[in-house]
Design an enzyme around this catalytic site. Sequence first.
Site, PDB file in Angstrom:
ATOM      1  N   ALA A 171       0.850  -1.182   0.000  1.00 34.03           N
ATOM      2  CA  ALA A 171       0.000   0.000   0.000  1.00 34.03           C
ATOM      3  C   ALA A 171       0.892   1.242   0.000  1.00 34.03           C
ATOM      4  CB  ALA A 171      -0.880  -0.006   1.246  1.00 34.03           C
ATOM      5  N   GLY A 181       0.526  -5.330   0.601  1.00 30.37           N
ATOM      6  CA  GLY A 181      -0.613  -5.472  -0.305  1.00 30.37           C
ATOM      7  C   GLY A 181      -0.234  -6.117  -1.642  1.00 30.37           C
ATOM      8  N   GLU A 194      -0.276  -9.704  -1.074  1.00 34.46           N
ATOM      9  CA  GLU A 194      -1.676 -10.099  -0.847  1.00 34.46           C
ATOM     10  C   GLU A 194      -2.450 -10.196  -2.164  1.00 34.46           C
ATOM     11  OE1 GLU A 194      -1.878  -6.991   2.216  1.00 34.46           O
ATOM     12  OE2 GLU A 194      -2.745  -8.513   3.535  1.00 34.46           O
ATOM     13  N   GLU A 244       4.440  -5.359   7.140  1.00 35.71           N
ATOM     14  CA  GLU A 244       3.635  -4.337   7.830  1.00 35.71           C
ATOM     15  C   GLU A 244       4.071  -4.138   9.268  1.00 35.71           C
ATOM     16  OE1 GLU A 244       2.450  -6.647   5.806  1.00 35.71           O
ATOM     17  OE2 GLU A 244       0.904  -5.803   4.508  1.00 35.71           O
TER      18      GLU A 244
END
Length: 263
Positions: free
Chosen positions: A66, A111, A114, A134
């Site tokens: 992200a 992300g 993911e 993260e």
Amino acid sequence: MPFENIIFQVDAGIATITFNRPKALNALNQALLTELSRALDEVAGDESIRVLILTGAGEKAFVAGADIGELATFSTLQAKHFSQAGHAILAKLQDLPIAVMAAVNGFALGGGSEIALACDFIYAADTARFGLPEINLGLIPGFGGTQRLPRLVGANRAKELIFTGKMLTAAEAERVGLVNKVVPAADLMGEVLKTAKDIAAKGRVALRAVKQAINQGLNVDLVSGCRIEVDAFAIALASPDAKEGTAAFLEKRKAVFKGSLKD
Ligand code: CO8
């Protein structure tokens, strides 16, 4: 409206979405996620598309997670909305009734990992790196990493990776079953396209039925999963492609699957 943060191409039944913010290592901001969602709707609405490939622009990254600059400005409610939107988009990706391959050409972090985890399977360049870092930001994965990674590699490996935030090399990712195939970076798209073309030539109804059976079966017990397979098998057998496939075998010729839904 033209896309600005992704490149969307369709060629001979194979669609490719390229994350295209190379200066930020293709980090996911809200604008990119909105475009990804729109492109997935286009893929879902185009019956000629049999395979979708996701990859990243530039040589360095698939997606480095992200967009941290944007994340840092979010209120609690905005963070919840962003995470929910990410989940909805990845559910849409996972549920596409076609094959979805991730061609991971560099960093797949947070992300980015993911997104790759929501694809049917991953091919990676030998230069790729995978991780859910993260925790190094005081955060946790928010686009399904805590759920999809343990299902794929086991809870123990997923916990080690998420607790430490460390990156795996492509070879390590292949060893733990996260990646199906690792190839030299220059050969990645060629290898991905070879498999994509192979899959695109198969029967559409069979592909859809088997993908649904596997995905739904993973969420239920074995007996229920086998019942799902029974129904999926019957649907596949009733398709024109199954008539063509079995006839071609008996006539000793190569099957030509049209993917039509009725005779
Ligand atoms: N967000 C924003 N910008 C980024 C990001 C990112 N995730 N990653 C890299 N960039 C930018 C850098 O800031 C830099 O920009 P600039 O040139 O303007 O300074 C440019 O990309 C190149 O990056 P580096 O100079 O850092 O390149 P290096 O080769 O030195 O390092 C790394 C590459 C190791 C990939 C490093 O950039 C890095 O660690 N990036 C961050 C990776 C990360 O922590 N990702 C996880 C983000 S959090 C997340 O994904 C949560 C998902 C769920 C969210 C749910 C929300 C509620």
